[in-house]
Design a protein around this motif. Sequence first.
Motif, mmCIF file in Angstrom:
data_model
loop_
_atom_site.group_PDB
_atom_site.id
_atom_site.type_symbol
_atom_site.label_atom_id
_atom_site.label_comp_id
_atom_site.label_asym_id
_atom_site.label_seq_id
_atom_site.Cartn_x
_atom_site.Cartn_y
_atom_site.Cartn_z
ATOM 1 N N GLY A 94 0.812 -1.210 0.000
ATOM 2 C CA GLY A 94 0.000 0.000 0.000
ATOM 3 C C GLY A 94 0.842 1.256 0.000
ATOM 4 N N THR A 95 0.168 2.390 0.084
ATOM 5 C CA THR A 95 0.852 3.678 0.057
ATOM 6 C C THR A 95 1.568 3.929 1.382
ATOM 7 N N VAL A 96 2.460 4.873 1.370
ATOM 8 C CA VAL A 96 3.215 5.239 2.560
ATOM 9 C C VAL A 96 2.389 6.228 3.370
ATOM 10 N N VAL A 97 2.363 6.017 4.683
ATOM 11 C CA VAL A 97 1.664 6.927 5.590
ATOM 12 C C VAL A 97 2.635 7.377 6.674
ATOM 13 N N MET A 98 2.372 8.535 7.238
ATOM 14 C CA MET A 98 3.149 9.041 8.373
ATOM 15 C C MET A 98 2.332 8.760 9.621
ATOM 16 N N ILE A 99 2.937 8.049 10.568
ATOM 17 C CA ILE A 99 2.234 7.751 11.815
ATOM 18 C C ILE A 99 2.961 8.403 12.983
ATOM 19 N N LEU A 100 2.213 8.623 14.036
ATOM 20 C CA LEU A 100 2.761 9.053 15.310
ATOM 21 C C LEU A 100 2.463 7.942 16.299
ATOM 22 N N ARG A 101 3.518 7.428 16.944
ATOM 23 C CA ARG A 101 3.339 6.443 18.020
ATOM 24 C C ARG A 101 3.623 7.152 19.327
ATOM 25 N N HIS A 102 2.649 7.092 20.224
ATOM 26 C CA HIS A 102 2.821 7.695 21.547
ATOM 27 C C HIS A 102 1.917 6.961 22.521
ATOM 28 N N GLN A 108 6.546 9.184 27.554
ATOM 29 C CA GLN A 108 7.953 9.569 27.500
ATOM 30 C C GLN A 108 8.540 9.527 26.098
ATOM 31 N N VAL A 109 7.883 8.885 25.134
ATOM 32 C CA VAL A 109 8.452 8.719 23.800
ATOM 33 C C VAL A 109 7.402 9.040 22.744
ATOM 34 N N TRP A 110 7.797 9.852 21.747
ATOM 35 C CA TRP A 110 6.986 10.170 20.591
ATOM 36 C C TRP A 110 7.787 9.718 19.371
ATOM 37 N N SER A 111 7.215 8.877 18.518
ATOM 38 C CA SER A 111 7.915 8.407 17.322
ATOM 39 C C SER A 111 7.081 8.714 16.090
ATOM 40 N N LEU A 112 7.701 9.360 15.112
ATOM 41 C CA LEU A 112 7.086 9.595 13.804
ATOM 42 C C LEU A 112 7.766 8.645 12.838
ATOM 43 N N GLU A 113 6.990 7.944 12.012
ATOM 44 C CA GLU A 113 7.562 6.960 11.111
ATOM 45 C C GLU A 113 6.811 6.937 9.790
ATOM 46 N N GLU A 114 7.550 6.680 8.701
ATOM 47 C CA GLU A 114 6.941 6.418 7.404
ATOM 48 C C GLU A 114 6.768 4.904 7.305
ATOM 49 N N ILE A 123 -0.007 -1.317 14.501
ATOM 50 C CA ILE A 123 0.954 -0.789 15.466
ATOM 51 C C ILE A 123 0.191 -0.157 16.622
ATOM 52 N N PRO A 124 0.436 -0.622 17.861
ATOM 53 C CA PRO A 124 -0.278 -0.073 19.014
ATOM 54 C C PRO A 124 0.042 1.406 19.227
ATOM 55 N N ASN A 125 -0.938 2.151 19.688
ATOM 56 C CA ASN A 125 -0.806 3.574 20.017
ATOM 57 C C ASN A 125 -0.342 4.415 18.840
ATOM 58 N N ALA A 126 -0.704 4.035 17.628
ATOM 59 C CA ALA A 126 -0.311 4.781 16.429
ATOM 60 C C ALA A 126 -1.507 5.533 15.866
ATOM 61 N N THR A 127 -1.235 6.741 15.386
ATOM 62 C CA THR A 127 -2.235 7.574 14.734
ATOM 63 C C THR A 127 -1.699 7.956 13.368
ATOM 64 N N VAL A 128 -2.485 7.744 12.309
ATOM 65 C CA VAL A 128 -2.070 8.149 10.967
ATOM 66 C C VAL A 128 -2.249 9.652 10.858
ATOM 67 N N LEU A 129 -1.147 10.340 10.529
ATOM 68 C CA LEU A 129 -1.180 11.798 10.411
ATOM 69 C C LEU A 129 -1.371 12.253 8.976
ATOM 70 N N ALA A 130 -0.767 11.555 8.011
ATOM 71 C CA ALA A 130 -0.858 11.947 6.602
ATOM 72 C C ALA A 130 -0.557 10.746 5.725
ATOM 73 N N ILE A 157 -3.761 18.045 16.521
ATOM 74 C CA ILE A 157 -2.739 17.422 17.355
ATOM 75 C C ILE A 157 -3.169 15.984 17.570
ATOM 76 N N ALA A 158 -2.262 15.059 17.301
ATOM 77 C CA ALA A 158 -2.599 13.640 17.393
ATOM 78 C C ALA A 158 -2.899 13.236 18.830
ATOM 79 N N GLY A 159 -3.658 12.157 18.983
ATOM 80 C CA GLY A 159 -4.030 11.663 20.294
ATOM 81 C C GLY A 159 -2.825 11.403 21.171
ATOM 82 N N GLY A 160 -2.921 11.744 22.428
ATOM 83 C CA GLY A 160 -1.834 11.516 23.354
ATOM 84 C C GLY A 160 -0.955 12.725 23.571
ATOM 85 N N PHE A 161 -1.046 13.731 22.696
ATOM 86 C CA PHE A 161 -0.235 14.928 22.893
ATOM 87 C C PHE A 161 -0.800 15.710 24.060
#
Length: 190
Positions: A94-102, A108-114, A123-130, A157-161
Amino acid sequence: MTTAYSSESSTERVPGRAWTVRITGHSGRVASVTCSTAACRMPPRSADLTALRTFAAAHAAAHAKVATINPHAYCHCGAQRCGAHPNGKTSCAGTVVMILRHDPIVRQVWSLEEVCEMCAPLIPNATVLARAARPDRATKPPTTPAGQVPSPARPSIAGGFSAPPAEGDPAPVRSSRRAPQRPRRQRSGQ
């Protein structure tokens, strides 16, 4: 912040990028914020954990806001052998998405990933941003980075912020995960 990608050969597959913002505790009841991007400036150690969390959340949001998703990236999660979702087996596609894991409990940790759109929901605690724009295969690949297509109902602002929204941004919308309740019928004669 280094967020753009270079497109020497825009059809060549490249690794999906990831940014990690972390709060680390130290002796003496102080903590510090670190970012995986060495060029980012971080505040000094502080005993004010609330201020550090606010800064970390805002810093991760800033990375997400300026990042341009590379539609030719391969899944960062897949490159890590899908360790972020070991119980959910899938093939990257599928297409690439940007997620935020928090994780809102650890905070204590915020991870942005393609990542790919197959791994993202696992992926647990992940929100698709774009989402990356789908490349047009009929024409010659563009020489500039493809634009981003926002995901549906993307909050500012993604969930958890814990950081407040930026000026001019609408307040984040929280959705309930409960099923809609049916109205109770009143019994006749009561």
